[in-house]
Scaffold this motif. Structure first.
Motif, PDB file in Angstrom:
ATOM      1  N   GLY A 183     139.725  -5.394  -6.791  1.00 58.68           N
ATOM      2  CA  GLY A 183     138.536  -4.784  -6.211  1.00 58.68           C
ATOM      3  C   GLY A 183     137.918  -3.746  -7.128  1.00 58.68           C
ATOM      4  N   VAL A 184     136.606  -3.725  -7.168  1.00 57.07           N
ATOM      5  CA  VAL A 184     135.866  -2.774  -7.993  1.00 57.07           C
ATOM      6  C   VAL A 184     134.889  -2.024  -7.104  1.00 57.07           C
ATOM      7  N   CYS A 185     134.868  -0.718  -7.238  1.00 59.28           N
ATOM      8  CA  CYS A 185     134.000   0.145  -6.441  1.00 59.28           C
ATOM      9  C   CYS A 185     132.525  -0.114  -6.762  1.00 59.28           C
ATOM     10  N   VAL A 186     131.707  -0.026  -5.740  1.00 58.90           N
ATOM     11  CA  VAL A 186     130.259  -0.215  -5.905  1.00 58.90           C
ATOM     12  C   VAL A 186     129.718   0.682  -7.015  1.00 58.90           C
ATOM     13  N   GLY A 187     130.168   1.933  -7.064  1.00 57.09           N
ATOM     14  CA  GLY A 187     129.678   2.864  -8.083  1.00 57.09           C
ATOM     15  C   GLY A 187     129.983   2.403  -9.499  1.00 57.09           C
ATOM     16  N   THR A 246     133.566   1.346  -0.950  1.00 54.14           N
ATOM     17  CA  THR A 246     133.724  -0.085  -0.719  1.00 54.14           C
ATOM     18  C   THR A 246     134.032  -0.748  -2.057  1.00 54.14           C
ATOM     19  N   TYR A 247     135.036  -1.583  -2.021  1.00 52.64           N
ATOM     20  CA  TYR A 247     135.481  -2.307  -3.213  1.00 52.64           C
ATOM     21  C   TYR A 247     135.199  -3.785  -3.024  1.00 52.64           C
ATOM     22  N   TYR A 248     134.666  -4.408  -4.065  1.00 55.82           N
ATOM     23  CA  TYR A 248     134.343  -5.828  -4.013  1.00 55.82           C
ATOM     24  C   TYR A 248     135.211  -6.593  -4.992  1.00 55.82           C
ATOM     25  N   ARG A 249     135.574  -7.813  -4.568  1.00 55.83           N
ATOM     26  CA  ARG A 249     136.296  -8.727  -5.443  1.00 55.83           C
ATOM     27  C   ARG A 249     135.795 -10.144  -5.153  1.00 55.83           C
ATOM     28  N   ARG A 250     136.058 -11.025  -6.104  1.00 55.59           N
ATOM     29  CA  ARG A 250     135.627 -12.406  -5.961  1.00 55.59           C
ATOM     30  C   ARG A 250     136.392 -13.100  -4.833  1.00 55.59           C
ATOM     31  N   ASN A 251     135.713 -14.006  -4.171  1.00 58.19           N
ATOM     32  CA  ASN A 251     136.355 -14.853  -3.163  1.00 58.19           C
ATOM     33  C   ASN A 251     136.687 -16.170  -3.869  1.00 58.19           C
ATOM     34  N   GLU A 252     137.898 -16.250  -4.382  1.00 56.40           N
ATOM     35  CA  GLU A 252     138.305 -17.397  -5.192  1.00 56.40           C
ATOM     36  C   GLU A 252     138.303 -18.701  -4.398  1.00 56.40           C
ATOM     37  N   GLU A 253     138.561 -18.628  -3.108  1.00 53.22           N
ATOM     38  CA  GLU A 253     138.542 -19.832  -2.274  1.00 53.22           C
ATOM     39  C   GLU A 253     137.142 -20.456  -2.258  1.00 53.22           C
ATOM     40  N   THR A 254     136.131 -19.622  -2.061  1.00 54.55           N
ATOM     41  CA  THR A 254     134.753 -20.127  -2.068  1.00 54.55           C
ATOM     42  C   THR A 254     134.385 -20.668  -3.443  1.00 54.55           C
ATOM     43  N   LEU A 255     134.777 -19.969  -4.489  1.00 56.28           N
ATOM     44  CA  LEU A 255     134.454 -20.430  -5.843  1.00 56.28           C
ATOM     45  C   LEU A 255     135.093 -21.787  -6.132  1.00 56.28           C
ATOM     46  N   MET A 284     125.715 -11.428  -1.928  1.00 50.41           N
ATOM     47  CA  MET A 284     126.807 -12.246  -2.449  1.00 50.41           C
ATOM     48  C   MET A 284     127.960 -12.339  -1.446  1.00 50.41           C
ATOM     49  N   GLN A 285     128.190 -11.258  -0.729  1.00 51.29           N
ATOM     50  CA  GLN A 285     129.242 -11.273   0.295  1.00 51.29           C
ATOM     51  C   GLN A 285     128.854 -12.218   1.436  1.00 51.29           C
ATOM     52  N   LYS A 286     127.605 -12.152   1.891  1.00 53.06           N
ATOM     53  CA  LYS A 286     127.142 -13.018   2.975  1.00 53.06           C
ATOM     54  C   LYS A 286     127.199 -14.494   2.582  1.00 53.06           C
ATOM     55  N   ALA A 287     127.017 -14.780   1.292  1.00 55.85           N
ATOM     56  CA  ALA A 287     127.105 -16.159   0.806  1.00 55.85           C
ATOM     57  C   ALA A 287     128.557 -16.601   0.644  1.00 55.85           C
ATOM     58  N   GLY A 288     129.484 -15.659   0.771  1.00 52.96           N
ATOM     59  CA  GLY A 288     130.897 -15.990   0.666  1.00 52.96           C
ATOM     60  C   GLY A 288     131.472 -15.870  -0.731  1.00 52.96           C
ATOM     61  N   LEU A 289     130.670 -15.361  -1.671  1.00 52.42           N
ATOM     62  CA  LEU A 289     131.119 -15.258  -3.064  1.00 52.42           C
ATOM     63  C   LEU A 289     132.029 -14.061  -3.299  1.00 52.42           C
ATOM     64  N   LEU A 290     131.857 -13.018  -2.488  1.00 57.19           N
ATOM     65  CA  LEU A 290     132.631 -11.795  -2.649  1.00 57.19           C
ATOM     66  C   LEU A 290     133.310 -11.408  -1.347  1.00 57.19           C
ATOM     67  N   GLU A 291     134.406 -10.680  -1.483  1.00 58.80           N
ATOM     68  CA  GLU A 291     135.088 -10.065  -0.352  1.00 58.80           C
ATOM     69  C   GLU A 291     134.954  -8.555  -0.530  1.00 58.80           C
ATOM     70  N   ALA A 292     134.814  -7.850   0.571  1.00 53.66           N
ATOM     71  CA  ALA A 292     134.692  -6.397   0.523  1.00 53.66           C
ATOM     72  C   ALA A 292     135.869  -5.762   1.248  1.00 53.66           C
ATOM     73  N   VAL A 293     136.384  -4.688   0.650  1.00 55.44           N
ATOM     74  CA  VAL A 293     137.449  -3.898   1.265  1.00 55.44           C
ATOM     75  C   VAL A 293     136.974  -2.452   1.259  1.00 55.44           C
ATOM     76  N   ARG A 294     137.029  -1.832   2.423  1.00 53.56           N
ATOM     77  CA  ARG A 294     136.583  -0.436   2.531  1.00 53.56           C
ATOM     78  C   ARG A 294     137.796   0.481   2.562  1.00 53.56           C
ATOM     79  N   TYR A 295     137.709   1.547   1.776  1.00 54.73           N
ATOM     80  CA  TYR A 295     138.742   2.576   1.805  1.00 54.73           C
ATOM     81  C   TYR A 295     138.030   3.921   1.801  1.00 54.73           C
ATOM     82  N   GLY A 296     138.130   4.646   2.921  1.00 53.61           N
ATOM     83  CA  GLY A 296     137.411   5.917   3.026  1.00 53.61           C
ATOM     84  C   GLY A 296     135.918   5.679   2.910  1.00 53.61           C
ATOM     85  N   GLN A 297     135.275   6.423   2.037  1.00 53.74           N
ATOM     86  CA  GLN A 297     133.828   6.279   1.864  1.00 53.74           C
ATOM     87  C   GLN A 297     133.460   5.246   0.818  1.00 53.74           C
TER      88      GLN A 297
END
Length: 107
Positions: free
Chosen positions: A48-52, A87-96, A72-85
């Motif tokens: 996961g990589v932070c939006v910033g 949000t971290y994004y990573r690729r959705n390998e299943e969709t790819l 990209m998340q709505k299309a299923g390309l990315l997954e988002a994980v929130r921690y505190g304030q």
């Protein structure tokens, strides 16, 4: 995968910056060396990589980057994980993998 979903995916990939983000997230440690700087050591958001951090690399406004990531998340390309304030994004390998299969079998 239905055609509508594929259309959403291909629309999301039709922008050079969004495509680059997806490419960079393939190797997050290489492309975002300062990633997870906001996390305590006991928390791991694998890949996961932070939006910033993404915003800093693409050099666009925070709102534009957030819009791109949301699309990209709505299309299923990315997954988002929130921690505190943050949000971290990573690729959705299943969709790819499904996209690769779709291209291989249907196009």
């Amino acid at each position: 995968m239905d055609n509508l979903n594929m259309l959403d995916i291909f629309k999301a990939l039709s922008n050079e910056t969004r495509l680059n983000i997806l490419k960079w997230l393939r190797e997050p440690k290489k492309n975002f060396p300062a990633q997870q700087a906001h996390l305590p050591k006991e928390v791991s958001i694998e890949g996961g990589v932070c939006v910033g951090d993404i915003q800093e690399k693409v050099n666009l406004s925070q709102s534009t980057v957030s819009h791109y990531l949301s699309l990209m998340q709505k299309a299923g390309l990315l997954e988002a994980v929130r921690y505190g304030q943050w949000t971290y994004y990573r690729r959705n390998e299943e969709t790819l993998a499904k996209i690769a299969q779709f291209i291989n079998e249907e196009i």
